[in-house]
Design an enzyme around this catalytic site. Structure first.
Site, PDB file in Angstrom:
ATOM      1  N   CYS A   1      -3.339   6.495  -9.060  1.00  0.00           N
ATOM      2  CA  CYS A   1      -2.226   5.803  -9.738  1.00  0.00           C
ATOM      3  C   CYS A   1      -2.742   4.452 -10.238  1.00  0.00           C
ATOM      4  O   CYS A   1      -3.400   3.718  -9.490  1.00  0.00           O
ATOM      5  CB  CYS A   1      -1.048   5.618  -8.789  1.00  0.00           C
ATOM      6  SG  CYS A   1      -0.511   7.188  -8.087  1.00  0.00           S
TER       7      CYS A   1
ATOM      8  N   CYS B   1      -7.871   6.921  -1.805  1.00  0.00           N
ATOM      9  CA  CYS B   1      -6.927   7.927  -2.276  1.00  0.00           C
ATOM     10  C   CYS B   1      -7.477   8.569  -3.540  1.00  0.00           C
ATOM     11  O   CYS B   1      -8.077   7.896  -4.375  1.00  0.00           O
ATOM     12  CB  CYS B   1      -5.565   7.293  -2.570  1.00  0.00           C
ATOM     13  SG  CYS B   1      -4.319   8.510  -3.055  1.00  0.00           S
TER      14      CYS B   1
ATOM     15  N   CYS C   1       3.454   0.528   8.916  1.00  0.00           N
ATOM     16  CA  CYS C   1       3.080   1.224   7.689  1.00  0.00           C
ATOM     17  C   CYS C   1       1.662   1.751   7.914  1.00  0.00           C
ATOM     18  O   CYS C   1       0.718   0.986   8.085  1.00  0.00           O
ATOM     19  CB  CYS C   1       3.145   0.269   6.497  1.00  0.00           C
ATOM     20  SG  CYS C   1       2.643   1.064   4.959  1.00  0.00           S
TER      21      CYS C   1
ATOM     22  N   GLU D   1      -6.308   0.107   6.579  1.00  0.00           N
ATOM     23  CA  GLU D   1      -5.348  -0.956   6.845  1.00  0.00           C
ATOM     24  C   GLU D   1      -4.044  -0.379   7.396  1.00  0.00           C
ATOM     25  O   GLU D   1      -3.602   0.688   6.977  1.00  0.00           O
ATOM     26  CB  GLU D   1      -5.073  -1.745   5.571  1.00  0.00           C
ATOM     27  CG  GLU D   1      -6.294  -2.541   5.156  1.00  0.00           C
ATOM     28  CD  GLU D   1      -6.037  -3.519   4.032  1.00  0.00           C
ATOM     29  OE1 GLU D   1      -6.704  -4.552   4.013  1.00  0.00           O
ATOM     30  OE2 GLU D   1      -5.175  -3.277   3.182  1.00  0.00           O
TER      31      GLU D   1
ATOM     32  N   CYS E   1      -2.150   0.962  -8.311  1.00  0.00           N
ATOM     33  CA  CYS E   1      -2.287   0.933  -6.857  1.00  0.00           C
ATOM     34  C   CYS E   1      -3.713   0.586  -6.442  1.00  0.00           C
ATOM     35  O   CYS E   1      -4.671   1.207  -6.903  1.00  0.00           O
ATOM     36  CB  CYS E   1      -1.893   2.305  -6.302  1.00  0.00           C
ATOM     37  SG  CYS E   1      -2.261   2.498  -4.555  1.00  0.00           S
TER      38      CYS E   1
ATOM     39  N   CYS F   1       3.385  -3.015  -0.837  1.00  0.00           N
ATOM     40  CA  CYS F   1       3.163  -1.642  -1.297  1.00  0.00           C
ATOM     41  C   CYS F   1       2.072  -1.623  -2.350  1.00  0.00           C
ATOM     42  O   CYS F   1       2.106  -2.397  -3.300  1.00  0.00           O
ATOM     43  CB  CYS F   1       4.415  -1.083  -1.960  1.00  0.00           C
ATOM     44  SG  CYS F   1       5.771  -0.876  -0.848  1.00  0.00           S
TER      45      CYS F   1
HETATM   46  N1  SAH Z   1       0.517   7.933  -1.618  1.00  0.00           N
HETATM   47  C1  SAH Z   1       1.881   7.811  -1.305  1.00  0.00           C
HETATM   48  C2  SAH Z   1       2.171   6.767  -0.257  1.00  0.00           C
HETATM   49  C3  SAH Z   1       1.406   5.472  -0.335  1.00  0.00           C
HETATM   50  S1  SAH Z   1       1.843   4.395  -1.649  1.00  0.00           S
HETATM   51  C4  SAH Z   1       2.710   7.568  -2.545  1.00  0.00           C
HETATM   52  O1  SAH Z   1       2.138   7.270  -3.583  1.00  0.00           O
HETATM   53  O2  SAH Z   1       3.925   7.728  -2.478  1.00  0.00           O
HETATM   54  C5  SAH Z   1       3.419   3.761  -1.125  1.00  0.00           C
HETATM   55  C6  SAH Z   1       4.305   3.320  -2.275  1.00  0.00           C
HETATM   56  O3  SAH Z   1       3.798   2.135  -2.900  1.00  0.00           O
HETATM   57  C7  SAH Z   1       4.438   4.340  -3.389  1.00  0.00           C
HETATM   58  O4  SAH Z   1       5.773   4.508  -3.775  1.00  0.00           O
HETATM   59  C8  SAH Z   1       3.626   3.708  -4.495  1.00  0.00           C
HETATM   60  O5  SAH Z   1       4.025   4.159  -5.757  1.00  0.00           O
HETATM   61  C9  SAH Z   1       3.920   2.263  -4.290  1.00  0.00           C
HETATM   62  N2  SAH Z   1       2.962   1.375  -4.957  1.00  0.00           N
HETATM   63  C10 SAH Z   1       1.668   1.609  -5.214  1.00  0.00           C
HETATM   64  N3  SAH Z   1       1.100   0.545  -5.829  1.00  0.00           N
HETATM   65  C11 SAH Z   1       2.065  -0.387  -5.947  1.00  0.00           C
HETATM   66  C12 SAH Z   1       2.106  -1.720  -6.460  1.00  0.00           C
HETATM   67  N4  SAH Z   1       1.020  -2.296  -6.964  1.00  0.00           N
HETATM   68  N5  SAH Z   1       3.282  -2.370  -6.420  1.00  0.00           N
HETATM   69  C13 SAH Z   1       4.382  -1.812  -5.873  1.00  0.00           C
HETATM   70  N6  SAH Z   1       4.405  -0.581  -5.359  1.00  0.00           N
HETATM   71  C14 SAH Z   1       3.263   0.138  -5.388  1.00  0.00           C
HETATM   72 FE1  SF4 Z   2      -2.602   7.161  -3.792  1.00  0.00          FE
HETATM   73 FE2  SF4 Z   2      -1.753   4.723  -4.347  1.00  0.00          FE
HETATM   74 FE3  SF4 Z   2      -1.011   6.764  -5.885  1.00  0.00          FE
HETATM   75 FE4  SF4 Z   2      -0.010   6.558  -3.404  1.00  0.00          FE
HETATM   76  S1  SF4 Z   2       0.330   5.121  -5.110  1.00  0.00           S
HETATM   77  S2  SF4 Z   2      -0.861   8.388  -4.400  1.00  0.00           S
HETATM   78  S3  SF4 Z   2      -1.797   5.660  -2.334  1.00  0.00           S
HETATM   79  S4  SF4 Z   2      -3.108   6.018  -5.632  1.00  0.00           S
END
Ligand code: SAH
Ligand code: SF4
Length: 366
Positions: A120, A116, A109, A96, A123, A358
């Protein structure tokens, strides 16, 4: 015809294209024409380029492909500010890319991986697991894809497109900013990602300023150090989410591998070597990391590293039950950070209705 595999042009730097053209026995100046045709005109009809030898056109057609990614699905947010594109890859995986309009500028973006590996908990990309790294061409293609959308918008309805005063040669609105914040962890795919940023910055192409590219990492420490050692001029954002090792490890499993103190040391090294501040991202989760004591802990933690905090109220995903903090909690958090002299912003919630916010990017059916 050579037996080499077909070369995706979007994966080549300007000088690699020159070397390639020369290796085929043509003058490297032709590479400049091909480059401009592709990146400035957005065209691939090589036969129309004035003065390009027909044999070179044949060679391009036989041995190269551009590397465009077909759109599988497109969704527009109801407020009109966000568009999400599901793009198809050669091996049938999908990624995406999101086009966002914030106060008159367009940001893409961009994804760096299919899925990934970092896991996390909040996410959607993490919830789908890791499939593979994207290639440089697949990363560049996402940015060009957004630039082409802007070009097409200008053709369909010139009234909608702003004229870009900074680049008078182009009447369409141009892509100005890129955030590597889509699917995946960019520093887990360091080489392909950094090469893509070099291509996107190349003068005579998209020519994005280094300050217009921001890479967001979950905290891959060796990658942060390498960015500093290589003096990569792009901006860095580090996803923090908690100011204690325990709290962070509960949200970001990879914190067990690169603990908070090691991460902060790497951030300090980066900030000093690069002479610039770091953006720290903080997904605000109600009752989890949005309390006054959490804000005080961030304030103390970031005393030694020049930074700015970007607060992102949690966006909903299927695999995580937490709730977003409300505005009052976000404001309270910000005012505590201010007591420590820490600037902060609350990210505008955009594209949530189409799961383009995000952490909401995933390619399973929503
Ligand atoms: N992998 C990288 C970049 C992609 S995620 C990272 O983790 O930084 C981009 C941003 O979205 C990150 O700061 C992540 O913590 C945030 N993010 C992930 N899941 C989210 C959610 N459900 N709500 C808000 N922010 C989120
Ligand atoms: Fe991966 Fe999502 Fe964690 Fe970013 S926030 S490192 S995309 S699992």
């Amino acid at each position: 015809m050579s037996a080499d595999p077909v070369i995706p042009l979007l994966g080549l730097t300007r000088s690699e294209l020159g070397a390639r053209v020369e290796s085929w026995g043509f003058k490297p100046l032709h590479a400049g024409k091909i480059w401009r045709h592709l990146y400035l005109e957005g065209r691939t009809d090589w036969e129309t380029i004035t003065g390009l030898p027909i044999k070179l056109v044949d060679r391009l057609q036989a041995d190269t492909e551009v590397g465009w990614l077909p759109i599988t699905r497109e969704t527009h947010s109801t407020d009109g500010f966000t568009r999400k594109y599901l793009l198809g890859l050669r091996d049938n995986h999908q990624i995406e890319t999101v086009l966002m309009r914030y106060s008159g500028r367009v940001t893409a973006c961009v994804s760096s991986q299919v899925g990934c590996a970092m896991g996390c908990v909040f996410c959607a990309t993490g919830q789908m697991g890791y499939t593979r790294h994207l290639t440089t061409a697949e990363i560049v293609a996402q940015a060009l894809h957004v630039d082409r959308i802007l070009r097409a918008t200008a053709t369909e309805d010139p009234a909608l497109a702003e004229t870009d005063h900074e680049s008078p040669h182009h009447r369409h609105e141009r892509l100005r900013n890129i955030v590597l914040m889509g699917m995946g962890e960019p520093l887990h795919n360091y080489d392909a990602v950094i090469k893509a940023t070099e291509i996107l910055r190349e003068p005579g192409g998209l020519a994005l300023g280094a300050k217009k590219i921001t890479l967001s990492t979950v905290g891959v420490v060796p990658g942060i150090i390498r960015l500093a050692d290589e003096q990569q001029p792009i901006y860095l954002a580090v996803s923090l989410h908690s100011a204690t090792q325990e709290g962070r490890a509960a949200l970001v499993p990879v914190a067990k591998k690169w603990p908070l103190d090691v991460l902060m040391e790497a951030c300090g090294y980066y900030a000093e070597k690069m002479g610039r501040r770091i953006f720290f991202e903080w997904t605000l989760i109600e009752g989890e990391n949005d309390r006054p004591e959490d804000a005080h802990a961030v304030g103390r933690l970031l005393q030694r590293v020049p930074g700015q905090v970007n607060l992102i109220p949690l966006n909903p995903t299927n695999g995580y039950g937490g709730a977003a903090s409300d505005n009052a909690a976000a404001k309270r958090f910000q005012s505590i950070l201010a007591e420590y002299g820490l600037p902060s912003t609350v990210r505008q919630r955009r594209g949530i209705d189409i799961a383009a916010g995000c952490g909401q990017l995933a390619t399973l059916e929503d």
